[in-house]
Design an enzyme around this catalytic site. Structure first.
Site, PDB file in Angstrom:
ATOM      1  N   HIS A   1      23.905  16.184  28.381  1.00 14.09           N
ATOM      2  CA  HIS A   1      24.889  15.102  28.371  1.00 14.09           C
ATOM      3  C   HIS A   1      24.340  13.816  27.772  1.00 14.09           C
ATOM      4  O   HIS A   1      24.963  12.768  27.885  1.00 14.09           O
ATOM      5  CB  HIS A   1      25.413  14.841  29.791  1.00 14.09           C
TER       6      HIS A   1
ATOM      7  N   TYR B   1       8.159  10.631  24.243  1.00 16.85           N
ATOM      8  CA  TYR B   1       8.224  11.583  23.138  1.00 16.85           C
ATOM      9  C   TYR B   1       7.557  11.038  21.883  1.00 16.85           C
ATOM     10  O   TYR B   1       7.386  11.774  20.898  1.00 16.85           O
ATOM     11  CB  TYR B   1       9.681  11.924  22.791  1.00 16.85           C
TER      12      TYR B   1
END
Length: 480
Positions: A171, A257
């Site tokens: 989502h 990340y």
């Protein structure tokens, strides 16, 4: 119409309630069968009571079953959803605490970085067991809708090795779009966008507000003047300025990340916001989930009370699953962003990668939009992560500890912090700590223990940027 939907990991009570309530909002789905399965019988019983109450109060002809026998739940199922967390909080604790000893500071640790890679090693053998059961006992052509992280690795393994059509669902795209609508001061239904990349590194490459194309400078100005996002999304705004496009993921997710924002503890405070864990707190998700470990119990009465309300009071959510199933079963077209094998969908990412990109669903299934090209900086960032994912999946499949170490070594944040010797020592320690959930590495564990006993690699005293020191699950439990 009647068919069977099985939910693995249904003991995720709140999420399962949301998914099933969404399905019952489709008029044609009132008589479907919902098969709930989980390894935790207590949580399974709670969600069974909730779903049965929804069915009873709304006078639905639907059938609800609950069993700890996964194959029984999957038998005859046309759609299967997975919401599992293999290893639970005990394994998750070591995903965060062990890398932190080597200077690898993670906020979430469930998608990439050292924690996400190890999470994938635990999940992939279990995902493949699911696929085996689906092939053997589910309805022919059954579709596997995976909600479990690490999304790309799990979906990659299921499609490449599981023999089951698997779509990864997240989502993040919807949530990022809600932010963009707010900073542009438009309603969500007045916003159109194309978002593409890989899961948790997806990029809004084209944004239209009321049909008008939104350029970089307008978006930057909107975020910088927003009273909340300007403080909470510092990494995302900095990346927007440099890359020219906005990322789907929260500040805490995105910061781990990339190799630039979490490698120096003395600078980390510049990039995070401590108003909530998701904005970058060290070990924030571990702390949050551990401190909320009994929320199933405390929220169960509330969920049961909500289940007693008519479905007319439930607003169908933006979770993809019910919309996908509705489109396939009724032909009503649904547009969303899905995780699938690339196969040329995004031209400047590898063919074998699991990408997240726009597609349409109808009676013919999922139809992805092809020919998208990412900005070069976005493609470079995604490609680095894809290489890590590829090695991680292969390591999980083969139990090759050397390949696993290479995957961790090539992770952008780990590589910005650790030496090769530190990576090798860290992975040995992680493998030993998580041995009970890593059957493919059983033969590698004794040698890893021996290397640990002889190791001269020094770990670090590292407080990170948490409002409190990252603690083990046991310490958090004892603290109440």
């Amino acid at each position: 119409m009647s068919f069977k939907v099985a939910i693995i990991g249904a003991g995720s009570v709140g999420f399962t309630k949301r998914l099933v309530s969404d399905l019952f909002k489709v008029p044609e789905f009132t008589d479907i069968e919902i098969a709930l399965t989980d390894i935790n019988p207590h949580n399974l019983d709670m969600i069974r009571q909730i779903i049965e109450k929804i069915v009873s109060v709304n006078n639905l002809p639907a059938k609800v079953t609950a069993t700890t026998d996964r194959r029984e739940a999957l038998t005859g199922a046309r759609y299967i959803m997975s919401c599992v967390r293999v290893g639970g909080l005990e394994a998750f604790s070591s995903d965060i605490s062990i890398p932190l000893k080597y200077g690898v500071d993670q906020c979430v640790g469930d998608t990439l970085c050292a924690g996400g890679i190890l999470y994938g090693q635990r999940n992939i053998p279990v995902i493949l067991d699911f696929c085996k059961d689906i092939r053997e006992v589910a309805e022919p052509g059954a579709k596997f809708l995976n909600y479990a992280n690490p999304m790309a690795m799990n979906t990659w393994a299921a499609n490449a090795y599981g023999g089951v059509e698997t779509i990864g669902l997240c989502h993040g795209v919807q949530h990022g779009a809600e932010q963009i609508a707010r900073v542009l001061n438009v309603e969500l239904d007045e916003l159109d966008y194309i978002c593409a990349g890989i899961n948790h590194q997806t990029w809004y490459v084209d944004i239209r507000a009321k049909g008008r194309k939104i350029e970089k400078d307008e978006l930057i100005a909107g975020f910088e003047k927003h009273p909340v996002y300007s403080k909470q999304e510092k990494v995302r705004i900095d990346v927007l300025k440099r890359f020219g496009v906005y990322s789907t993921e929260s500040n805490g997710h995105l910061s781990e990340y990339l190799p630039w924002y979490r490698k120096r503890p003395e600078e980390l405070h510049r990039w995070i916001d401590m108003s909530d864990w998701i904005h970058g707190e060290t070990g924030g998700y571990l702390r949050h989930t551990t401190e909320q470990r009994n929320w199933f119990e405390t929220d169960f009465p509330k969920f049961l009370e909500e289940a007693g309300k008519p479905l007319t009071e439930h607003t169908r959510t933006s979770e993809h699953a019910s919309w996908i199933i509705e489109a396939i079963e009724t032909g009503r077209v649904y547009r969303g962003h899905f995780n699938v094998r690339n196969n040329g969908i995004i031209r400047n990412l590898p063919e074998d990668a699991i990408i997240e990109s726009p597609g349409f669903v109808d009676r013919f299934g999922l139809n992805m939009i092809e020919g998208i090209e990412l900005p070069l900086a976005c493609a470079a960032t995604c490609s680095a992560s894809i290489s890590v994912q590829r090695m991680s999946v292969e390591a999980a499949m083969t139990g090759d500890i050397d390949l696993l170490k290479l995957a961790v070594l090539h992770d952008p944040l780990v590589g910005a912090i650790c030496t090769p010797d530190e990576v090798w020592a860290m992975v040995d320690e992680l493998i030993v700590a998580q041995a009970e959930w890593l059957p493919q590495y059983a033969d590698a564990v004794p040698a890893a223990k021996d290397r640990m006993a002889k190791s001269t690699v020094k770990t670090r005293e590292w407080e990170g940027a948490a409002r409190r020191k990252v603690r083990s699950v046991e310490e958090l439990r004892s603290a109440g």
